[in-house]
Scaffold this motif. Structure first.
Motif, PDB file in Angstrom:
ATOM      1  N   PRO A 155      -9.239  12.720   3.454  1.00 36.38           N
ATOM      2  CA  PRO A 155      -9.393  11.676   4.463  1.00 36.38           C
ATOM      3  C   PRO A 155      -8.712  10.363   4.067  1.00 36.38           C
ATOM      4  CG  PRO A 155     -11.395  11.849   3.185  1.00 36.38           C
ATOM      5  CD  PRO A 155     -10.495  12.950   2.700  1.00 36.38           C
ATOM      6  N   PHE A 156      -7.989  10.346   2.954  1.00 36.23           N
ATOM      7  CA  PHE A 156      -7.306   9.132   2.499  1.00 36.23           C
ATOM      8  C   PHE A 156      -5.813   9.418   2.345  1.00 36.23           C
ATOM      9  CE2 PHE A 156      -9.523  11.308  -0.964  1.00 36.23           C
ATOM     10  CZ  PHE A 156      -8.473  11.675  -1.795  1.00 36.23           C
ATOM     11  N   ASP A 157      -5.013   8.344   2.277  1.00 34.76           N
ATOM     12  CA  ASP A 157      -3.569   8.495   2.222  1.00 34.76           C
ATOM     13  C   ASP A 157      -2.960   7.524   1.219  1.00 34.76           C
ATOM     14  OD1 ASP A 157      -3.699   6.024   3.490  1.00 34.76           O
ATOM     15  OD2 ASP A 157      -3.150   6.813   5.462  1.00 34.76           O
ATOM     16  N   ARG A 158      -1.647   7.414   1.258  1.00 37.13           N
ATOM     17  CA  ARG A 158      -0.924   6.539   0.332  1.00 37.13           C
ATOM     18  C   ARG A 158      -1.431   5.091   0.405  1.00 37.13           C
ATOM     19  NH1 ARG A 158       4.824   5.360  -1.587  1.00 37.13           N
ATOM     20  NH2 ARG A 158       4.980   3.092  -1.358  1.00 37.13           N
ATOM     21  N   ASP A 159      -1.600   4.576   1.601  1.00 32.04           N
ATOM     22  CA  ASP A 159      -2.053   3.190   1.744  1.00 32.04           C
ATOM     23  C   ASP A 159      -3.414   2.977   1.101  1.00 32.04           C
ATOM     24  OD1 ASP A 159       0.261   2.541   3.078  1.00 32.04           O
ATOM     25  OD2 ASP A 159      -0.641   2.654   5.082  1.00 32.04           O
ATOM     26  N   ASP A 160      -4.298   3.962   1.239  1.00 32.21           N
ATOM     27  CA  ASP A 160      -5.610   3.866   0.613  1.00 32.21           C
ATOM     28  C   ASP A 160      -5.482   3.880  -0.916  1.00 32.21           C
ATOM     29  OD1 ASP A 160      -7.100   3.894   3.065  1.00 32.21           O
ATOM     30  OD2 ASP A 160      -6.736   6.050   3.186  1.00 32.21           O
ATOM     31  N   ALA A 161      -4.587   4.725  -1.423  1.00 30.61           N
ATOM     32  CA  ALA A 161      -4.374   4.791  -2.873  1.00 30.61           C
ATOM     33  C   ALA A 161      -3.860   3.471  -3.412  1.00 30.61           C
ATOM     34  CB  ALA A 161      -3.406   5.923  -3.204  1.00 30.61           C
ATOM     35  N   VAL A 162      -2.925   2.857  -2.688  1.00 30.64           N
ATOM     36  CA  VAL A 162      -2.385   1.562  -3.110  1.00 30.64           C
ATOM     37  C   VAL A 162      -3.477   0.495  -3.095  1.00 30.64           C
ATOM     38  CG1 VAL A 162      -0.781  -0.293  -2.478  1.00 30.64           C
ATOM     39  CG2 VAL A 162      -0.025   2.100  -2.420  1.00 30.64           C
ATOM     40  N   ALA A 163      -4.272   0.471  -2.028  1.00 31.37           N
ATOM     41  CA  ALA A 163      -5.329  -0.532  -1.911  1.00 31.37           C
ATOM     42  C   ALA A 163      -6.364  -0.373  -3.019  1.00 31.37           C
ATOM     43  CB  ALA A 163      -5.990  -0.434  -0.543  1.00 31.37           C
ATOM     44  N   TYR A 164      -6.762   0.847  -3.307  1.00 33.21           N
ATOM     45  CA  TYR A 164      -7.756   1.106  -4.358  1.00 33.21           C
ATOM     46  C   TYR A 164      -7.191   0.771  -5.735  1.00 33.21           C
ATOM     47  CZ  TYR A 164     -10.911   3.953  -7.294  1.00 33.21           C
ATOM     48  OH  TYR A 164     -11.790   4.404  -8.257  1.00 33.21           O
ATOM     49  N   ALA A 165      -5.964   1.213  -5.994  1.00 33.06           N
ATOM     50  CA  ALA A 165      -5.343   0.919  -7.286  1.00 33.06           C
ATOM     51  C   ALA A 165      -5.243  -0.584  -7.505  1.00 33.06           C
ATOM     52  CB  ALA A 165      -3.968   1.566  -7.368  1.00 33.06           C
ATOM     53  N   ARG A 166      -4.893  -1.319  -6.454  1.00 33.16           N
ATOM     54  CA  ARG A 166      -4.778  -2.775  -6.577  1.00 33.16           C
ATOM     55  C   ARG A 166      -6.124  -3.403  -6.950  1.00 33.16           C
ATOM     56  NH1 ARG A 166      -1.911  -3.721  -2.268  1.00 33.16           N
ATOM     57  NH2 ARG A 166      -3.692  -3.890  -0.857  1.00 33.16           N
ATOM     58  N   LEU A 167      -7.202  -2.921  -6.352  1.00 31.65           N
ATOM     59  CA  LEU A 167      -8.531  -3.449  -6.673  1.00 31.65           C
ATOM     60  C   LEU A 167      -8.910  -3.167  -8.129  1.00 31.65           C
ATOM     61  CD1 LEU A 167     -10.581  -2.473  -3.472  1.00 31.65           C
ATOM     62  CD2 LEU A 167      -9.909  -4.791  -4.180  1.00 31.65           C
ATOM     63  N   VAL A 168      -8.616  -1.953  -8.593  1.00 31.63           N
ATOM     64  CA  VAL A 168      -8.946  -1.618  -9.977  1.00 31.63           C
ATOM     65  C   VAL A 168      -8.109  -2.457 -10.940  1.00 31.63           C
ATOM     66  CG1 VAL A 168      -9.144   0.209 -11.694  1.00 31.63           C
ATOM     67  CG2 VAL A 168      -9.547   0.743  -9.293  1.00 31.63           C
ATOM     68  N   VAL A 169      -6.832  -2.612 -10.627  1.00 30.68           N
ATOM     69  CA  VAL A 169      -5.963  -3.422 -11.485  1.00 30.68           C
ATOM     70  C   VAL A 169      -6.445  -4.860 -11.536  1.00 30.68           C
ATOM     71  CG1 VAL A 169      -3.639  -4.382 -11.709  1.00 30.68           C
ATOM     72  CG2 VAL A 169      -3.932  -1.953 -11.229  1.00 30.68           C
ATOM     73  N   GLU A 170      -6.845  -5.405 -10.397  1.00 26.59           N
ATOM     74  CA  GLU A 170      -7.354  -6.782 -10.378  1.00 26.59           C
ATOM     75  C   GLU A 170      -8.583  -6.921 -11.264  1.00 26.59           C
ATOM     76  OE1 GLU A 170      -8.021  -7.522  -6.273  1.00 26.59           O
ATOM     77  OE2 GLU A 170      -5.911  -7.957  -5.820  1.00 26.59           O
ATOM     78  N   GLU A 171      -9.489  -5.945 -11.197  1.00 26.59           N
ATOM     79  CA  GLU A 171     -10.706  -6.004 -12.016  1.00 26.59           C
ATOM     80  C   GLU A 171     -10.360  -5.872 -13.495  1.00 26.59           C
ATOM     81  OE1 GLU A 171     -14.640  -6.546 -12.868  1.00 26.59           O
ATOM     82  OE2 GLU A 171     -13.611  -6.787 -10.944  1.00 26.59           O
ATOM     83  N   ALA A 172      -9.500  -4.915 -13.831  1.00 29.30           N
ATOM     84  CA  ALA A 172      -9.112  -4.733 -15.230  1.00 29.30           C
ATOM     85  C   ALA A 172      -8.415  -5.974 -15.778  1.00 29.30           C
ATOM     86  CB  ALA A 172      -8.207  -3.512 -15.363  1.00 29.30           C
TER      87      ALA A 172
END
Length: 265
Positions: A155-172
């Protein structure tokens, strides 16, 4: 900047204030072109020439004499019962149970199809990132970035992966950790600019003729793990003069195991 609430009594009134904590240090990217070792099966002394090492967040320790990267399966669950990242431990609604990794039975992708689910997943991962910091790691590797490509019915796509990765990177990053892109050349066009990755750890880029694209993107801050002699030869020929390359057995066992394999260019 993170802080903590403190209380004070001023003129008979209870006043809440925020006491500032020292900000986390800026992430330090790894040195380009150095040798590496990939130790997900357990910690052991570094082989000669290795100046960067990847170890598990759960039970690995940073290596004092090397740049140490903390492994985190950020886009899938862990299969082993009792593992803190087993599917049963993730927040409700954050796992897509209809999908299961055929190569790693029991691993399910994180459902990152909505902003709410992404933020719940990042909240879950934050404790792991903080543990990486406590253990002395300088960076984190986020595995299975490519799940949206491997589950066509997800149910997710490339845009979702980019958005999630960005959030994790910001937290890290807020915790002082540099963050590695794991595989997924399909995201190289946004990896640094939109997501914020600082370097790359890639498996089998020699096997799949993908190494040069990563080196071009990360200015040599690429650390390649191959699992066949053919892959090692290809990676060494392509990027061995500018990037770190290591041959490891697929199970990533320790040197006392008969299946242990290690080689370099």
């Amino acid at each position: 900047m993170r802080g903590r609430w403190t209380t004070a009594v001023l003129a008979g009134a209870l006043v809440l204030t925020v006491a500032a904590c020292s900000p986390a240090p800026e992430p330090v990217q790894p040195p380009p072109g150095v040798g590496l070792d990939y130790q997900l099966g357990g910690d052991y002394p570094l082989p000669e020439g290795a100046e960067l090492v990847v170890r598990q967040w759960r039970d690995g320790e940073a290596e004092p004499d090397a740049y140490s990267v903390c492994y985190l399966n950020a886009f899938q669950t862990e299969a082993a019962e009792g593992h803190p990242d087993h599917a049963s431990n993730w927040p409700p609604g954050t796992i897509w149970f209809e999908g299961e990794d055929p190569a790693w039975p029991g691993e399910h992708p994180v459902d990152i199809s909505s902003n709410r689910q992404r933020r719940l997943a990042v909240e879950f991962l934050t404790a792991r990132l903080e543990e990486c910091v406590v253990r002395g790691f300088q960076a984190v590797e986020l595995d299975n970035l490519d799940t949206w490509l491997r589950y066509p019915d997800a149910p997710f796509d490339r845009d979702d992966a980019v958005a999630y990765a960005r959030l994790v990177v910001e937290e890290a990053t807020s915790l002082g950790l540099a963050v590695a892109q794991k595989n997924t050349p399909e995201l190289l066009d946004v990896a640094r600019t939109e997501i914020g990755f600082g370097f790359a750890i890639v498996e089998e880029c020699g096997e799949h003729d993908e190494c040069q694209a990563f080196v071009d993107t990360y200015d040599g801050r690429v650390y390649a793990v191959e699992h066949t002699e053919e892959g090692l030869a290809a990676a060494c020929a392509a990027i061995g003069d500018v990037a770190g390359v290591v041959l490891r057995d697929r199970e990533l066992v320790t040197p006392d195991d008969p299946g242990y394999v290690h080689g370099t260019c």
